[in-house]
Write a protein that holds these residues in place. Sequence first.
Motif, short mmCIF file in Angstrom:
data_model
loop_
_atom_site.label_atom_id
_atom_site.label_comp_id
_atom_site.label_asym_id
_atom_site.label_seq_id
_atom_site.Cartn_x
_atom_site.Cartn_y
_atom_site.Cartn_z
N GLN A 193 0.84 -1.19 0.00
CA GLN A 193 0.00 0.00 0.00
C GLN A 193 0.88 1.25 0.00
O GLN A 193 2.00 1.22 0.49
CB GLN A 193 -0.89 -0.01 1.24
N ARG A 194 0.34 2.32 -0.55
CA ARG A 194 1.05 3.60 -0.53
C ARG A 194 0.77 4.28 0.81
O ARG A 194 -0.38 4.36 1.24
CB ARG A 194 0.57 4.50 -1.68
N ALA A 195 1.81 4.77 1.45
CA ALA A 195 1.66 5.38 2.77
C ALA A 195 0.68 6.54 2.76
O ALA A 195 -0.08 6.73 3.70
CB ALA A 195 3.03 5.84 3.29
N ILE A 196 0.67 7.31 1.69
CA ILE A 196 -0.20 8.49 1.61
C ILE A 196 -1.68 8.10 1.63
O ILE A 196 -2.52 8.87 2.07
CB ILE A 196 0.16 9.36 0.39
N ASP A 197 -2.00 6.88 1.17
CA ASP A 197 -3.39 6.43 1.11
C ASP A 197 -3.86 5.75 2.38
O ASP A 197 -5.06 5.49 2.53
CB ASP A 197 -3.56 5.44 -0.06
#
Length: 123
Positions: A37-41
């Motif tokens: 997963q992307r940390a920003i999401d």
Amino acid sequence: MSTAEGFLSRLTRRLTEDPEARDAEELTDEAAHTGAQRAIDCQRGQEVTMVGTLRSVETNGRACSAGVRAELFDGTDTVTLVWLGQRRIPGIESGRVLRVRGRLGALDDGTKAIYNPRYEIER
């Protein structure tokens, strides 16, 4: 455009672009290809899997009374990893690429954090 012109074009772009932006793009691509997963999401309370590079590592001392603390950057955002009660963890050092799993929380200042994450050293 010939093959030589294409190569020169790519080489020129690679040499003139911002290295930090290029690294961030490569990390984001790597995370996407591995299913991370992307940390920003990610939101607080979520169980997450992330891949990123350790930008800094602080060991048990004045700056890090909680144990080992590391800053993981995945190309989109930074997450602080905290291993409570540890003085040092072999292999956890700046520049390493890790895959981490855990529940996303937050530090007192609101920074995203994962306490005692499970991890694998990618390289």
